[in-house]
Scaffold this active site. Sequence first.
Site, short mmCIF file in Angstrom:
data_model
loop_
_atom_site.label_atom_id
_atom_site.label_comp_id
_atom_site.label_asym_id
_atom_site.label_seq_id
_atom_site.Cartn_x
_atom_site.Cartn_y
_atom_site.Cartn_z
N HIS A 38 6.68 -7.99 5.10
CA HIS A 38 7.15 -6.54 4.83
C HIS A 38 7.61 -5.76 5.68
CE1 HIS A 38 4.18 -7.10 0.82
NE2 HIS A 38 4.64 -7.64 1.04
N ARG A 122 7.24 0.94 -0.32
CA ARG A 122 6.48 -1.11 0.35
C ARG A 122 7.78 -1.55 1.06
NH1 ARG A 122 5.71 -6.10 -2.03
NH2 ARG A 122 3.79 -6.86 -1.72
N GLY A 141 9.21 -4.74 -4.86
CA GLY A 141 7.38 -4.84 -5.48
C GLY A 141 6.38 -6.20 -5.60
N PRO A 142 5.97 -5.29 -6.29
CA PRO A 142 4.50 -6.52 -5.43
C PRO A 142 4.50 -7.71 -6.06
CG PRO A 142 3.54 -4.60 -6.81
CD PRO A 142 4.03 -4.70 -6.31
N GLU A 147 12.51 -1.96 -7.08
CA GLU A 147 12.86 -1.15 -7.72
C GLU A 147 13.96 -0.79 -6.70
OE1 GLU A 147 8.19 1.11 -6.82
OE2 GLU A 147 9.56 1.47 -5.94
N TYR A 157 7.51 8.37 -2.82
CA TYR A 157 7.74 7.15 -3.65
C TYR A 157 6.71 6.28 -4.23
CZ TYR A 157 12.83 8.63 -3.37
OH TYR A 157 14.34 9.53 -2.98
N ALA A 163 3.70 1.71 -8.37
CA ALA A 163 5.17 0.48 -7.78
C ALA A 163 6.10 0.09 -9.04
CB ALA A 163 4.40 -1.21 -7.73
N TYR A 165 8.09 1.59 -12.52
CA TYR A 165 8.70 2.89 -13.34
C TYR A 165 7.62 3.41 -12.25
CZ TYR A 165 9.17 5.69 -16.84
OH TYR A 165 9.24 6.46 -17.64
N ASP A 167 4.89 4.79 -13.79
CA ASP A 167 3.55 4.70 -14.41
C ASP A 167 1.85 4.30 -13.87
OD1 ASP A 167 3.40 2.24 -14.36
OD2 ASP A 167 4.52 1.49 -16.13
#
Length: 170
Positions: A38, A122, A141-142, A147, A157, A163, A165, A167
């Site tokens: 990453h 991330r 994402g994970p 995103e 962020y 992660a 959306y 939510d």
Amino acid sequence: GPALNRRGKIRRYTYDAATKLLGKPTDLISNLPAGNDHLAFRLAFGPDQKLYLSIGDQGANWLQNYCTPNRAQDLPTTAEAQAQDWTRYQGKMLRLNLDGTIPTDNPTVGGARSHIYSYGHRNPQGLAFGPGGRLYSSEHGPDTDDEFNRIEAGRNYGWPYVAGYNDDRL
């Protein structure tokens, strides 16, 4: 043997058109966090004549880095920025002057002005400027929840707490 200490840098060169050679290397910023996962490190020149650089979370708390703390929400102090301690630059979007210095109009984030333009990322591997000079980023994402973000100065962020959306579900 000793542990490997990975660090990143941005180096500028001049180009000699006659010899077709690069020369006069100059480090704009060095000693940046650089891990084995990453990393991101995507560069883009902005219409504001600034250099933008994404830095990933270094794979923190992921696979072989499972016990490594995630610092995407950590912010530097003024003292750390003045000491050029970039340890907390993991999971950040940076904005630099073309000589590597901190732009005077960068946002104050967490009470300090540094190279940090936004945080809580991330692994932002795509950067592009759209109409009106707006900055966009694509981010892994994970397992799902990749995103596509419009990057705004000083904004958080959410990673690792959010992660995809917004939510709060990973």
